[in-house]
Design a protein around this motif. Structure first.
Motif, short mmCIF file in Angstrom:
data_model
loop_
_atom_site.label_atom_id
_atom_site.label_comp_id
_atom_site.label_asym_id
_atom_site.label_seq_id
_atom_site.Cartn_x
_atom_site.Cartn_y
_atom_site.Cartn_z
N GLU A 1 -14.18 0.54 -3.94
CA GLU A 1 -13.43 1.40 -5.13
C GLU A 1 -12.20 0.64 -5.40
OE1 GLU A 1 -15.19 3.43 -6.92
OE2 GLU A 1 -16.84 3.43 -5.81
N LYS A 2 -12.04 0.55 -6.79
CA LYS A 2 -10.54 0.13 -7.21
C LYS A 2 -9.56 0.66 -6.63
CE LYS A 2 -8.20 -1.55 -11.35
NZ LYS A 2 -8.16 -1.41 -12.79
N SER A 3 -9.37 1.93 -6.26
CA SER A 3 -8.39 2.72 -5.56
C SER A 3 -8.31 2.63 -4.20
CB SER A 3 -8.68 4.14 -5.51
OG SER A 3 -9.98 4.58 -5.13
N GLU A 4 -9.13 1.57 -3.61
CA GLU A 4 -9.07 1.31 -2.19
C GLU A 4 -8.84 -0.03 -2.22
OE1 GLU A 4 -9.81 3.18 0.55
OE2 GLU A 4 -9.80 4.78 -1.01
N VAL B 1 -15.34 -9.01 -2.87
CA VAL B 1 -14.60 -7.70 -2.18
C VAL B 1 -14.60 -6.60 -3.35
CG1 VAL B 1 -12.66 -6.98 -1.20
CG2 VAL B 1 -13.62 -8.81 -0.31
N PRO B 2 -14.15 -6.95 -4.71
CA PRO B 2 -13.79 -5.91 -5.62
C PRO B 2 -15.17 -5.18 -6.09
CG PRO B 2 -12.37 -7.68 -6.23
CD PRO B 2 -13.40 -8.19 -5.12
N SER C 1 -1.45 2.39 1.86
CA SER C 1 -1.70 1.65 0.51
C SER C 1 -1.65 2.58 -0.90
CB SER C 1 -3.33 1.57 0.84
OG SER C 1 -4.03 2.61 0.93
N LYS C 2 -1.91 3.92 -0.65
CA LYS C 2 -1.54 4.62 -1.69
C LYS C 2 -0.14 4.58 -2.25
CE LYS C 2 -5.60 6.14 -1.92
NZ LYS C 2 -6.51 5.71 -3.00
N TRP C 3 0.89 4.62 -1.31
CA TRP C 3 2.16 4.36 -1.88
C TRP C 3 2.48 2.73 -2.47
CZ3 TRP C 3 6.48 1.52 -0.06
CH2 TRP C 3 7.69 1.99 -0.54
N VAL C 4 1.75 1.99 -1.68
CA VAL C 4 2.30 0.66 -2.16
C VAL C 4 1.57 0.32 -3.71
CG1 VAL C 4 1.55 -1.91 -1.72
CG2 VAL C 4 2.22 -0.41 0.11
N GLU C 5 0.49 0.98 -4.04
CA GLU C 5 -0.25 0.71 -5.07
C GLU C 5 0.46 1.24 -6.33
OE1 GLU C 5 -3.86 4.10 -5.19
OE2 GLU C 5 -4.14 2.12 -4.53
N THR C 6 1.09 2.19 -6.16
CA THR C 6 1.93 2.35 -7.15
C THR C 6 3.09 2.05 -7.58
OG1 THR C 6 3.12 4.45 -6.08
CG2 THR C 6 0.94 4.90 -7.21
N ARG C 7 3.71 0.91 -6.50
CA ARG C 7 4.81 0.58 -6.89
C ARG C 7 4.81 -1.02 -6.37
NH1 ARG C 7 5.21 5.23 -4.09
NH2 ARG C 7 6.63 6.74 -4.68
N MET C 8 3.83 -1.47 -6.81
CA MET C 8 3.24 -2.94 -6.48
C MET C 8 4.42 -4.12 -6.98
SD MET C 8 -0.87 -3.56 -6.49
CE MET C 8 -1.38 -3.14 -7.98
#
Length: 407
Positions: free
Chosen positions: A130-133, A125-126, A280-287
């Motif tokens: 894109e890594k950002s997705e 999958v990766p 997802s954008k909010w989650v990925e900065t606070r994982m």
């Protein structure tokens, strides 16, 4: 072929295969009980399936070193399709002859192939997004998997009652054929693998241990695996044999509520996956923070469930538990994919799957025994305690988790 097209082939193909797999397990359980009238013999189906997946998880690194991921994807799915065809053609004859062991043997091989497909999918999958997705895609895949699982268990019984086992199994075969065709459409944009000479230098033992060594050497992954060990030891309380006792003794209800609790939990996991994908954008900065908070909330909800005696509140708690459970699962999946790259990633996912299968089998046995010995509320409190210990472990490594919050 573009990465997007390959991802769509992978996603739709795996969805079709997962639906077929869930339906076939439901149908085989019903057919086995109908043929044997034995709960013990019927219980062999999940035992054989889980055991084969455990063995497959241990052996998967051997084939990862020798074949491309795309080759493993289509060949494992093609093997499952051919095996399922064989099972379908001879199933009734085997049951009529009393050869349940042959049926179980075919199911074991089927599960071995499935054990290859799962880490391979997670590993490729990766390479297709894109890594950002990754957070968004993992949330999406998690939601799809849960939807299919929920629909499969619900549809399996209805199909069996409405059109019979034979037609339902042919439908499963059609889904497997579709999945096989789509797997041929997956292209790996990072197909450069180890050379044949390098592969020959790596012994079987080296191939198997490589994933374990990788996890142990990476502090963040080691933390996630150790949390997984504690949490999966708590998962045994959600098997049917324990839940039905809780419904009857703790809630004072009939078997109908057993289905409602399951549906509530699955619905919560589905909703959790959708929310993670949406934000997802909010989650990925606070994982790191969300992984810790998810563990805290999950432990508290488990404790509340253990002491509760109100049926409708138990369903609500199951729904709520599904949210942090899925949130943690998506974050853990993303952390693995972002920390490890290349040919090692499927091996690392194989380690994760092996840990889960081993821990779940031990937990199911332990929690079932404790339910009979000390009571059903105790085992749910024990589950909450184990999850609480995982939370304390995460808190003790907060500096490490904090690093995972950086996008």
């Amino acid at each position: 072929m573009s990465r997007l097209t390959s991802f769509r082939c992978l996603w739709i193909g795996q969805t079709a295969a997962n639906l077929a797999d869930t339906l076939y397990i439901v149908l085989l359980i019903a057919l086995t009980y109908q043929a044997t009238q034995s709960a013990i013999l019927t219980a062999l189906i999940p035992i054989v399936t889980m055991s084969a997946q455990l063995i497959g998880g241990l052996l998967t690194p051997l084939v990862i070193d020798r074949f491309r991921l795309t080759t493993l994807l289509w060949s494992s799915q093609l093997g499952k399709t051919l095996l399922f065809t064989t099972l379908l053609l001879f199933l009734h004859a085997l049951f009529d002859a009393g050869w349940l062991s042959v049926v179980l043997g075919l199911m074991a091989v089927f599960s071995l192939l499935d054990a290859v497909a799962t880490p391979t999918r997670n590993g490729i999958v990766p390479r297709l997004v894109e890594k950002s997705e990754l957070v968004k895609v993992n949330g999406w895949l998690a939601s799809t998997d849960r939807t299919v699982q929920l629909a499969g268990w619900a549809m399996g019984g209805m199909l069996y009652a409405a059109v019979g086992a034979t037609f339902s199994l042919w439908l499963c075969l059609g889904l497997h054929v579709l999945a096989t065709l789509l797997m041929f459409g997956v292209r790996d944009p990072e197909a450069a693998e180890a050379t044949t000479a390098e592969q020959q230098k790596r012994s079987g033992f080296q191939s198997v241990k490589e994933g374990w060594v990788t996890v142990w050497r990476l502090p963040l992954l080691r933390l996630v695996i150790l949390m997984d060990v504690l949490e999966v030891l708590a998962e045994g309380v959600w098997i049917g044999a324990v839940m039905i006792v809780f419904v009857q003794q703790a809630l004072g209800q009939d078997e109908t509520w057993f289905g409602l609790l399951n549906a509530g939990y699955m619905a919560g996991m589905l909703l959790g996956g959708m929310l993670v994908s949406t934000f997802s954008k909010w989650v990925e900065t606070r994982m790191g923070l969300l992984l810790l908070l998810g563990s805290v909330v999950y432990a508290l909800l488990n404790a509340a469930f253990a002491v509760n005696s109100i049926a409708w509140l138990a369903v609500l708690l199951c729904l709520l538990m599904g949210l942090p459970h899925q949130l943690k699962a998506v974050i853990q999946q993303t952390l693995f994919q972002s920390q490890v790259s290349g040919r090692l990633l499927p091996k690392v996912f194989s380690v994760k799957m092996t840990v889960f299968n081993t821990g779940f089998a031990l937990s199911a046995l332990l929690m079932s025994l404790l339910t009979d010995v000390v009571g059903v509320r105790f085992v749910y409190l024990l589950a909450a305690l184990l999850i609480g210990l995982a939370t304390l472990l995460a808190w003790s490594k907060w500096k490490l988790l904090k690093q995972a919050s950086v996008s």
